[in-house]
Design a protein around this motif. Structure first.
Motif, PDB file in Angstrom:
ATOM      1  N   SER A 131       0.865  -1.184   0.000  1.00  0.00           N
ATOM      2  CA  SER A 131       0.000   0.000   0.000  1.00  0.00           C
ATOM      3  C   SER A 131       0.897   1.227   0.000  1.00  0.00           C
ATOM      4  CB  SER A 131      -0.896   0.028   1.242  1.00  0.00           C
ATOM      5  OG  SER A 131      -1.799  -1.047   1.193  1.00  0.00           O
ATOM      6  N   ILE A 132       0.519   2.192  -0.842  1.00  0.00           N
ATOM      7  CA  ILE A 132       1.355   3.392  -0.974  1.00  0.00           C
ATOM      8  C   ILE A 132       0.480   4.600  -0.684  1.00  0.00           C
ATOM      9  CG2 ILE A 132       2.894   4.700  -2.474  1.00  0.00           C
ATOM     10  CD1 ILE A 132       3.119   2.152  -4.223  1.00  0.00           C
ATOM     11  N   ASN A 133       0.817   5.323   0.373  1.00  0.00           N
ATOM     12  CA  ASN A 133       0.060   6.515   0.725  1.00  0.00           C
ATOM     13  C   ASN A 133       0.255   7.602  -0.325  1.00  0.00           C
ATOM     14  OD1 ASN A 133      -0.978   5.475   3.143  1.00  0.00           O
ATOM     15  ND2 ASN A 133       0.909   6.016   4.227  1.00  0.00           N
ATOM     16  N   ALA A 134      -0.636   8.595  -0.303  1.00  0.00           N
ATOM     17  CA  ALA A 134      -0.545   9.719  -1.236  1.00  0.00           C
ATOM     18  C   ALA A 134       0.777  10.453  -1.027  1.00  0.00           C
ATOM     19  CB  ALA A 134      -1.723  10.665  -1.023  1.00  0.00           C
ATOM     20  N   LYS A 135       1.405  10.803  -2.143  1.00  0.00           N
ATOM     21  CA  LYS A 135       2.661  11.565  -2.139  1.00  0.00           C
ATOM     22  C   LYS A 135       3.754  10.889  -1.310  1.00  0.00           C
ATOM     23  CE  LYS A 135       0.749  15.146  -4.250  1.00  0.00           C
ATOM     24  NZ  LYS A 135       1.019  15.492  -5.608  1.00  0.00           N
ATOM     25  N   SER A 136       3.806   9.553  -1.350  1.00  0.00           N
ATOM     26  CA  SER A 136       4.847   8.849  -0.606  1.00  0.00           C
ATOM     27  C   SER A 136       5.398   7.689  -1.436  1.00  0.00           C
ATOM     28  CB  SER A 136       4.312   8.350   0.741  1.00  0.00           C
ATOM     29  OG  SER A 136       3.315   7.384   0.530  1.00  0.00           O
ATOM     30  N   GLU A 137       6.394   7.030  -0.874  1.00  0.00           N
ATOM     31  CA  GLU A 137       7.098   5.976  -1.595  1.00  0.00           C
ATOM     32  C   GLU A 137       6.634   4.604  -1.148  1.00  0.00           C
ATOM     33  OE1 GLU A 137      11.736   4.620  -2.398  1.00  0.00           O
ATOM     34  OE2 GLU A 137      11.316   6.626  -1.656  1.00  0.00           O
ATOM     35  N   GLY A 138       6.642   3.666  -2.096  1.00  0.00           N
ATOM     36  CA  GLY A 138       6.292   2.276  -1.822  1.00  0.00           C
ATOM     37  C   GLY A 138       6.934   1.384  -2.864  1.00  0.00           C
ATOM     38  N   ASP A 158      -2.895  12.274  -5.214  1.00  0.00           N
ATOM     39  CA  ASP A 158      -3.379  12.664  -3.887  1.00  0.00           C
ATOM     40  C   ASP A 158      -4.171  11.559  -3.216  1.00  0.00           C
ATOM     41  OD1 ASP A 158      -2.258  15.211  -3.984  1.00  0.00           O
ATOM     42  OD2 ASP A 158      -3.958  16.007  -5.137  1.00  0.00           O
ATOM     43  N   GLU A 159      -4.253  10.387  -3.824  1.00  0.00           N
ATOM     44  CA  GLU A 159      -5.004   9.288  -3.217  1.00  0.00           C
ATOM     45  C   GLU A 159      -4.094   8.101  -2.914  1.00  0.00           C
ATOM     46  OE1 GLU A 159      -7.613   6.851  -5.854  1.00  0.00           O
ATOM     47  OE2 GLU A 159      -7.113   8.368  -7.351  1.00  0.00           O
ATOM     48  N   LYS A 160      -4.482   7.359  -1.892  1.00  0.00           N
ATOM     49  CA  LYS A 160      -3.727   6.183  -1.474  1.00  0.00           C
ATOM     50  C   LYS A 160      -3.934   5.060  -2.493  1.00  0.00           C
ATOM     51  CE  LYS A 160      -3.268   2.911   2.330  1.00  0.00           C
ATOM     52  NZ  LYS A 160      -3.710   2.542   3.662  1.00  0.00           N
ATOM     53  N   ILE A 161      -2.871   4.324  -2.762  1.00  0.00           N
ATOM     54  CA  ILE A 161      -2.961   3.172  -3.648  1.00  0.00           C
ATOM     55  C   ILE A 161      -2.877   1.923  -2.779  1.00  0.00           C
ATOM     56  CG2 ILE A 161      -1.891   1.937  -5.575  1.00  0.00           C
ATOM     57  CD1 ILE A 161      -0.702   4.598  -6.510  1.00  0.00           C
ATOM     58  N   GLU A 162      -3.907   1.098  -2.841  1.00  0.00           N
ATOM     59  CA  GLU A 162      -3.939  -0.129  -2.049  1.00  0.00           C
ATOM     60  C   GLU A 162      -3.016  -1.176  -2.677  1.00  0.00           C
ATOM     61  OE1 GLU A 162      -5.482  -0.510   0.855  1.00  0.00           O
ATOM     62  OE2 GLU A 162      -6.239   1.544   0.718  1.00  0.00           O
ATOM     63  N   GLU A 176      14.032   7.687 -10.255  1.00  0.00           N
ATOM     64  CA  GLU A 176      12.847   7.593  -9.402  1.00  0.00           C
ATOM     65  C   GLU A 176      11.642   7.328 -10.304  1.00  0.00           C
ATOM     66  OE1 GLU A 176      12.563  11.196  -7.159  1.00  0.00           O
ATOM     67  OE2 GLU A 176      13.975  10.496  -5.662  1.00  0.00           O
ATOM     68  N   ILE A 177      10.859   6.326  -9.926  1.00  0.00           N
ATOM     69  CA  ILE A 177       9.702   5.950 -10.729  1.00  0.00           C
ATOM     70  C   ILE A 177       8.479   6.618 -10.126  1.00  0.00           C
ATOM     71  CG2 ILE A 177       8.314   4.004 -11.527  1.00  0.00           C
ATOM     72  CD1 ILE A 177      10.878   2.274 -11.075  1.00  0.00           C
ATOM     73  N   HIS A 178       7.773   7.427 -10.928  1.00  0.00           N
ATOM     74  CA  HIS A 178       6.575   8.145 -10.481  1.00  0.00           C
ATOM     75  C   HIS A 178       5.359   7.426 -11.034  1.00  0.00           C
ATOM     76  CE1 HIS A 178       8.922  11.616  -9.048  1.00  0.00           C
ATOM     77  NE2 HIS A 178       9.734  11.319 -10.056  1.00  0.00           N
ATOM     78  N   ILE A 179       4.423   7.071 -10.131  1.00  0.00           N
ATOM     79  CA  ILE A 179       3.266   6.280 -10.537  1.00  0.00           C
ATOM     80  C   ILE A 179       1.956   6.966 -10.089  1.00  0.00           C
ATOM     81  CG2 ILE A 179       4.476   4.083 -10.476  1.00  0.00           C
ATOM     82  CD1 ILE A 179       3.089   3.637  -7.697  1.00  0.00           C
ATOM     83  N   ILE A 180       0.870   6.504 -10.698  1.00  0.00           N
ATOM     84  CA  ILE A 180      -0.478   6.863 -10.265  1.00  0.00           C
ATOM     85  C   ILE A 180      -1.326   5.608 -10.308  1.00  0.00           C
ATOM     86  CG2 ILE A 180      -0.382   9.265 -11.041  1.00  0.00           C
ATOM     87  CD1 ILE A 180      -2.045   8.371 -13.511  1.00  0.00           C
ATOM     88  N   LYS A 181      -2.449   5.638  -9.621  1.00  0.00           N
ATOM     89  CA  LYS A 181      -3.387   4.510  -9.657  1.00  0.00           C
ATOM     90  C   LYS A 181      -4.062   4.506 -11.009  1.00  0.00           C
ATOM     91  CE  LYS A 181      -7.107   2.454  -7.045  1.00  0.00           C
ATOM     92  NZ  LYS A 181      -7.952   2.556  -5.844  1.00  0.00           N
ATOM     93  N   GLU A 182      -4.174   3.328 -11.605  1.00  0.00           N
ATOM     94  CA  GLU A 182      -4.809   3.253 -12.922  1.00  0.00           C
ATOM     95  C   GLU A 182      -6.280   2.938 -12.772  1.00  0.00           C
ATOM     96  OE1 GLU A 182      -3.069   1.977 -16.932  1.00  0.00           O
ATOM     97  OE2 GLU A 182      -3.918   0.160 -16.035  1.00  0.00           O
TER      98      GLU A 182
END
Length: 182
Positions: A131-138, A158-162, A176-182
């Protein structure tokens, strides 16, 4: 020639001492993970890597082990003449040395550095490994170089990714790999 200096004693001494040193060298390698070879940098243009690998401590010890044990067997078990036993010992010792060098060349081929280009990940999808919180690393699970790989990534949304959610790589910047929830 002294009486103690016969072929049996020479072959026995060579085989025992070379085997003991080989076992010590193997124990050092197994306990420390380091080899007992010397690797030095010289300021020369000469290409000598092949000869140093061929004439390594390990291949020389392998020669003397093969030489000693086969010579000892030729003298005691087969009761061969001294010259024939010596010729057999040299042949078997040489075969051991070549085999040892060949195996070391094979092992060194296994040490391969694979270069990874993370920029190839841009636009690809994968799964959030944690799980990756908003604006954080995972961590994410994604295919890179035809292998499923777990890599660190930064959630730029701005949303958490489960965990186990689909993610998309938006950009790669400074490794650094920048991701978003798809």
């Amino acid at each position: 020639m002294p009486e103690y200096l016969n072929l049996y004693n020479v072959f026995a001494a060579v085989s025992i001492f070379s085997t003991v040193f080989y076992v010590i060298k193997l124990a050092i390698f197994m306990l420390t993970g380091a080899d007992a070879e010397v690797d030095a940098q010289f300021d020369t243009i000469t290409e000598t890597e092949v000869s140093f690998n061929f004439l390594s401590v390990q291949s020389i010890l392998a020669f003397f082990m093969g030489f000693g044990w086969s010579g000892l067997a030729a003298v005691t078990q087969f009761e061969l003449d001294g010259k024939i036993a010596l010729a057999i010992a040299i042949l078997v010792g040489s075969a051991f040395m070549f085999l040892s060098a060949y195996l070391m060349f094979g092992v060194k081929k296994l040490n391969k550095n694979i270069k990874v280009n993370l920029n190839e990940l841009e636009g690809k999808t994968g799964k959030a490994y944690t799980s990756i919180n908003a604006k954080s690393e995972g961590q994410i699970e994604i295919v890179l170089n035809n292998k499923l790989t777990i890599l660190n990534a930064i959630n730029i949304s701005d949303e958490k990714i489960e965990a186990f959610s689909q993610v998309k790589v938006i950009k790669v910047e400074d490794d650094e790999i920048h991701i978003i929830k798809e």
